[in-house]
Write a protein that holds these residues in place. Structure first.
Motif, mmCIF file in Angstrom:
data_model
loop_
_atom_site.group_PDB
_atom_site.id
_atom_site.type_symbol
_atom_site.label_atom_id
_atom_site.label_comp_id
_atom_site.label_asym_id
_atom_site.label_seq_id
_atom_site.Cartn_x
_atom_site.Cartn_y
_atom_site.Cartn_z
ATOM 1 N N PHE A 248 0.823 -1.230 0.000
ATOM 2 C CA PHE A 248 0.000 0.000 0.000
ATOM 3 C C PHE A 248 0.846 1.264 0.000
ATOM 4 C CE2 PHE A 248 -2.001 -3.170 2.968
ATOM 5 C CZ PHE A 248 -2.824 -3.754 2.010
ATOM 6 N N GLY A 249 2.076 1.174 0.474
ATOM 7 C CA GLY A 249 2.882 2.391 0.621
ATOM 8 C C GLY A 249 2.269 3.349 1.613
ATOM 9 N N ALA A 250 1.592 2.776 2.606
ATOM 10 C CA ALA A 250 0.962 3.575 3.667
ATOM 11 C C ALA A 250 1.003 2.730 4.933
ATOM 12 C CB ALA A 250 -0.485 3.885 3.277
ATOM 13 N N PRO A 251 0.904 3.371 6.108
ATOM 14 C CA PRO A 251 1.031 2.581 7.341
ATOM 15 C C PRO A 251 -0.105 1.569 7.531
ATOM 16 C CG PRO A 251 0.727 4.939 7.829
ATOM 17 C CD PRO A 251 0.806 4.811 6.349
ATOM 18 N N THR A 252 0.214 0.466 8.212
ATOM 19 C CA THR A 252 -0.782 -0.568 8.503
ATOM 20 C C THR A 252 -0.674 -0.984 9.971
ATOM 21 O OG1 THR A 252 0.698 -2.437 8.088
ATOM 22 C CG2 THR A 252 -0.503 -1.556 6.179
ATOM 23 N N PRO A 253 -1.756 -1.538 10.539
ATOM 24 C CA PRO A 253 -1.677 -2.059 11.913
ATOM 25 C C PRO A 253 -0.676 -3.205 12.051
ATOM 26 C CG PRO A 253 -3.973 -1.863 11.184
ATOM 27 C CD PRO A 253 -3.117 -1.608 9.986
ATOM 28 N N LEU A 254 -0.409 -3.915 10.942
ATOM 29 C CA LEU A 254 0.534 -5.031 11.001
ATOM 30 C C LEU A 254 1.927 -4.576 11.439
ATOM 31 C CD1 LEU A 254 -0.432 -6.751 7.623
ATOM 32 C CD2 LEU A 254 -0.880 -7.679 9.905
ATOM 33 N N GLU A 255 2.306 -3.381 10.965
ATOM 34 C CA GLU A 255 3.635 -2.858 11.330
ATOM 35 C C GLU A 255 3.717 -2.604 12.831
ATOM 36 O OE1 GLU A 255 2.760 0.050 8.034
ATOM 37 O OE2 GLU A 255 4.930 0.232 8.122
ATOM 38 N N ILE A 256 2.612 -2.141 13.405
ATOM 39 C CA ILE A 256 2.589 -1.893 14.855
ATOM 40 C C ILE A 256 2.739 -3.210 15.599
ATOM 41 C CG2 ILE A 256 1.182 -1.034 16.786
ATOM 42 C CD1 ILE A 256 -0.153 0.885 14.869
ATOM 43 N N GLU A 257 2.040 -4.228 15.095
ATOM 44 C CA GLU A 257 2.066 -5.519 15.779
ATOM 45 C C GLU A 257 3.483 -6.112 15.796
ATOM 46 O OE1 GLU A 257 -0.976 -8.231 14.416
ATOM 47 O OE2 GLU A 257 -0.408 -9.727 15.919
ATOM 48 N N LEU A 258 4.146 -6.106 14.653
ATOM 49 C CA LEU A 258 5.501 -6.664 14.606
ATOM 50 C C LEU A 258 6.476 -5.803 15.412
ATOM 51 C CD1 LEU A 258 7.296 -8.948 13.659
ATOM 52 C CD2 LEU A 258 7.732 -7.708 11.543
ATOM 53 N N ALA A 259 6.337 -4.478 15.315
ATOM 54 C CA ALA A 259 7.210 -3.576 16.088
ATOM 55 C C ALA A 259 7.057 -3.856 17.583
ATOM 56 C CB ALA A 259 6.875 -2.119 15.774
ATOM 57 N N ARG A 260 5.813 -4.037 18.034
ATOM 58 C CA ARG A 260 5.562 -4.342 19.460
ATOM 59 C C ARG A 260 6.254 -5.628 19.884
ATOM 60 N NH1 ARG A 260 -0.281 -2.721 19.849
ATOM 61 N NH2 ARG A 260 -0.148 -0.613 20.691
ATOM 62 N N ALA B 211 14.503 5.534 3.723
ATOM 63 C CA ALA B 211 13.139 5.284 3.250
ATOM 64 C C ALA B 211 13.063 3.962 2.509
ATOM 65 C CB ALA B 211 12.728 6.423 2.312
ATOM 66 N N GLY B 212 11.863 3.522 2.139
ATOM 67 C CA GLY B 212 11.718 2.280 1.374
ATOM 68 C C GLY B 212 10.319 2.091 0.822
ATOM 69 N N THR B 213 10.208 1.934 -0.494
ATOM 70 C CA THR B 213 8.911 1.751 -1.150
ATOM 71 C C THR B 213 8.136 0.577 -0.545
ATOM 72 O OG1 THR B 213 9.841 2.595 -3.190
ATOM 73 C CG2 THR B 213 7.793 1.335 -3.395
ATOM 74 N N LEU B 214 8.858 -0.527 -0.311
ATOM 75 C CA LEU B 214 8.172 -1.730 0.168
ATOM 76 C C LEU B 214 8.393 -1.991 1.659
ATOM 77 C CD1 LEU B 214 8.818 -4.041 -2.904
ATOM 78 C CD2 LEU B 214 6.652 -3.031 -2.240
ATOM 79 N N SER B 215 9.021 -1.045 2.361
ATOM 80 C CA SER B 215 9.294 -1.254 3.795
ATOM 81 C C SER B 215 8.005 -1.416 4.579
ATOM 82 C CB SER B 215 10.096 -0.078 4.344
ATOM 83 O OG SER B 215 11.374 -0.043 3.753
ATOM 84 N N GLY B 216 7.996 -2.400 5.489
ATOM 85 C CA GLY B 216 6.796 -2.674 6.279
ATOM 86 C C GLY B 216 5.743 -3.393 5.450
ATOM 87 N N ASN B 217 6.179 -4.010 4.363
ATOM 88 C CA ASN B 217 5.271 -4.713 3.446
ATOM 89 C C ASN B 217 4.320 -5.652 4.193
ATOM 90 O OD1 ASN B 217 5.035 -7.514 1.829
ATOM 91 N ND2 ASN B 217 4.786 -5.781 0.465
ATOM 92 N N PRO B 218 3.022 -5.595 3.877
ATOM 93 C CA PRO B 218 2.035 -6.366 4.654
ATOM 94 C C PRO B 218 2.260 -7.886 4.632
ATOM 95 C CG PRO B 218 1.022 -5.332 2.713
ATOM 96 C CD PRO B 218 2.382 -4.741 2.872
ATOM 97 N N LEU B 219 2.767 -8.415 3.526
ATOM 98 C CA LEU B 219 3.034 -9.863 3.504
ATOM 99 C C LEU B 219 4.224 -10.205 4.394
ATOM 100 C CD1 LEU B 219 2.578 -10.850 -0.258
ATOM 101 C CD2 LEU B 219 0.887 -10.822 1.576
ATOM 102 N N ALA B 220 5.265 -9.395 4.275
ATOM 103 C CA ALA B 220 6.456 -9.635 5.090
ATOM 104 C C ALA B 220 6.132 -9.495 6.580
ATOM 105 C CB ALA B 220 7.563 -8.669 4.683
ATOM 106 N N MET B 221 5.329 -8.459 6.922
ATOM 107 C CA MET B 221 4.949 -8.276 8.331
ATOM 108 C C MET B 221 4.143 -9.479 8.821
ATOM 109 S SD MET B 221 6.244 -5.307 9.222
ATOM 110 C CE MET B 221 7.591 -5.767 8.138
ATOM 111 N N THR B 222 3.250 -9.958 7.975
ATOM 112 C CA THR B 222 2.399 -11.092 8.350
ATOM 113 C C THR B 222 3.223 -12.348 8.618
ATOM 114 O OG1 THR B 222 0.568 -10.201 7.050
ATOM 115 C CG2 THR B 222 0.497 -12.564 7.533
ATOM 116 N N ALA B 223 4.167 -12.638 7.729
ATOM 117 C CA ALA B 223 5.007 -13.823 7.927
ATOM 118 C C ALA B 223 5.841 -13.688 9.201
ATOM 119 C CB ALA B 223 5.916 -14.040 6.715
ATOM 120 N N GLY B 224 6.327 -12.470 9.448
ATOM 121 C CA GLY B 224 7.117 -12.220 10.658
ATOM 122 C C GLY B 224 6.290 -12.393 11.919
#
Ligand SMILES: *Cc1c(COP(=O)(O)O)cnc(C)c1O
Length: 427
Positions: A87-99, A297-310
């Motif tokens: 999406f190139g926008a923040p997602t709740p998944l990034e918060i979950e993995l960061a936590r 920066a990063g176009t695909l950073s925090g990618n929802p699939l990568a966050m999900t697998a993590g």
């Protein structure tokens, strides 16, 4: 063992890609022969295009700690993919993995997701330089921190395997800001720090060195790094791209009880998808854009699939008993390999931290790059090919670590030990 199809693919690949691969050590150059091409993987096994099965101790060079295609990860990914892949926008998944990361690593107060370990170390160093307003960095001989310019000075992994620890293409003006020291030498470290501290932004280290096999820190070494860097206002960076969630859930820093200022992660936290992360003290991470002036920066950073697998991977790892089970399997393997080497009369040294390990073909104690280099790499090559022929996949280089997963069974381990004895008796 038939590998005709792999050979045909390899012939095509070398015309299209440098060395036929997208990462050097995969090419089997260090051990001779041509690489096996993989079709699929499940649990502790990988399967090549010719239909051979191998018990896998490479595990994608570390990430697959749950084994390949873990059903929970696969299912979570299937759901995630239906919702869109980027999406190139923040997602709740990034918060979950960061936590989850911050909870597991008390030294990390804020974290930034990136796409690889290389990006993580490169960006952590930039933040450390921005924070300290100093330019030089200290790294250790044989440590591999990804392939960024300035880190390919006396580097490990493929760079060590192919004898090019100092890569052409890195301008001297970059390399001169990288000071290198031998591992596990407290005196050399103190000497350099006392002389140069005013210009040193950070010290970066693999707290257990997995890119020249598996080299453990001698007692007092990491403690000395911590004490001296603190004294001189130098940022201590633990590159836990390999050791994070591997040596223990809290990485090498929990295992050895040392709190670095910054930590780099990768491999396991992506559960087999491309991910890296760097984090640390709030005041350092606040230097990073858009909070601070250090750009990254990063176009695909925090990618929802990568966050999900993590997230799925860490969820399973954090279940009670997971690391106890890993430890039990690893002890079984360690005892078996040591025993088999003794019975076969082979001159080897075995080291491990958690579930990363290495058998060196030497009778010298391995404590640094120089002693790792005493290994008989020709013997290793014969060993590697012998094991592969018996359906056991180790890394195709003496200077890489081996790994196990929760999918490795006692039966897998017994088969491996038996093959190990037979191969060592022959070579
Ligand atoms: C693998 C590794 C890296 C590089 O990570 P990539 O994802 O391959 O860029 C950096 N540091 C260490 C310690 C590693 O093991």
């Amino acid at each position: 063992m038939e590998t005709n199809k792999s050979k045909i693919f390899y012939k095509q690949a070398i015309k299209l890609m440098p060395g036929g691969v997208n990462s050097p050590v995969r090419a089997f150059k260090a051990v001779g022969g041509s690489p096996i091409f993989i079709k699929k993987a499940k649990g502790s096994r990988i399967y090549d295009v010719d239909g051979n099965a191998y018990i896998d101790y490479v595990l994608s060079w570390g990430p697959m700690i749950l084994g390949h295609s873990h059903p929970s990860v696969v299912n979570a990914l299937k759901t995630a993919i239906e919702n869109g892949t980027s999406f190139g926008a923040p997602t709740p998944l990034e918060i979950e993995l960061a936590r989850m990361i911050i909870k597991a690593y008390p030294s990390i107060e804020k974290v930034r997701m990136v796409n690889s370990g290389t990006e993580a170390t490169m960006s952590a160093i930039r933040a450390a330089r921005g924070f300290t307003k100093r330019d030089k960095i200290i790294k250790f001989e044989g440590c591999y921190h990804g392939h960024a310019d300035g880190l390919l000075v006396k580097a490990g992994s493929g760079a060590a395997t192919f004898g090019v620890p100092d890569s052409p293409g890195v301008p001297k003006s970059y390399a001169k800001n990288t000071l290198t020291l031998p591992l596990n030498n407290i005196k050399a470290f103190k000497g350099l720090i006392q002389k140069e501290w005013k210009s040193i932004a950070c010290v970066i280290i693999e707290p257990v060195v997995g890119n020249i096999g598996c080299v453990l820190p001698i007692p007092g070494f990491l403690e000395a790094l911590r004490k001296e860097t603190e004294k001189y206002g130098i940022v201590l960076i633990f590159d836990e791209v390999m050791t994070g969630f591997r040596v223990s859930y809290g990485g090498a820093q929990a295992y050895y009880g040392i709190k670095p200022d910054m930590t780099c992660l990768g491999k396991v936290i992506g559960g087999g998808l491309p991910v890296g992360a760097y984090g640390g003290k709030r005041e350092i991470m606040s230097m990073v854009a858009p909070e601070g002036p250090v750009y990254q920066a990063g176009t695909l950073s925090g990618n929802p699939l990568a966050m999900t697998a993590g997230i799925e991977t860490l969820k399973i790892l954090s279940r009670k008993g997971t690391y106890e089970k890993l430890e039990k399997t690893m002890q079984h393997l360690e005892e078996g390999l040591k025993d088999a080497a003794k019975k076969a009369g082979a001159k080897t040294k075995f080291y491990r931290a958690g579930t990363m390990f290495c058998t060196y073909f030497t009778d010298t104690e391995v404590v640094d790059y120089k002693t790792a280099k005493t290994s008989d790499t020709e013997k290793f090559s014969r060993f590697f090919m012998g094991m592969l022929n018996q359906g056991i996949n180790f890394a195709p280089s003496q200077f890489e670590a081996g790994f196990i997963s929760i999918a490795h069974t006692d039966k897998d381990i017994d088969k491996t030990i038996k093959a190990f004895f037979e191969v060592l008796s022959k070579i």
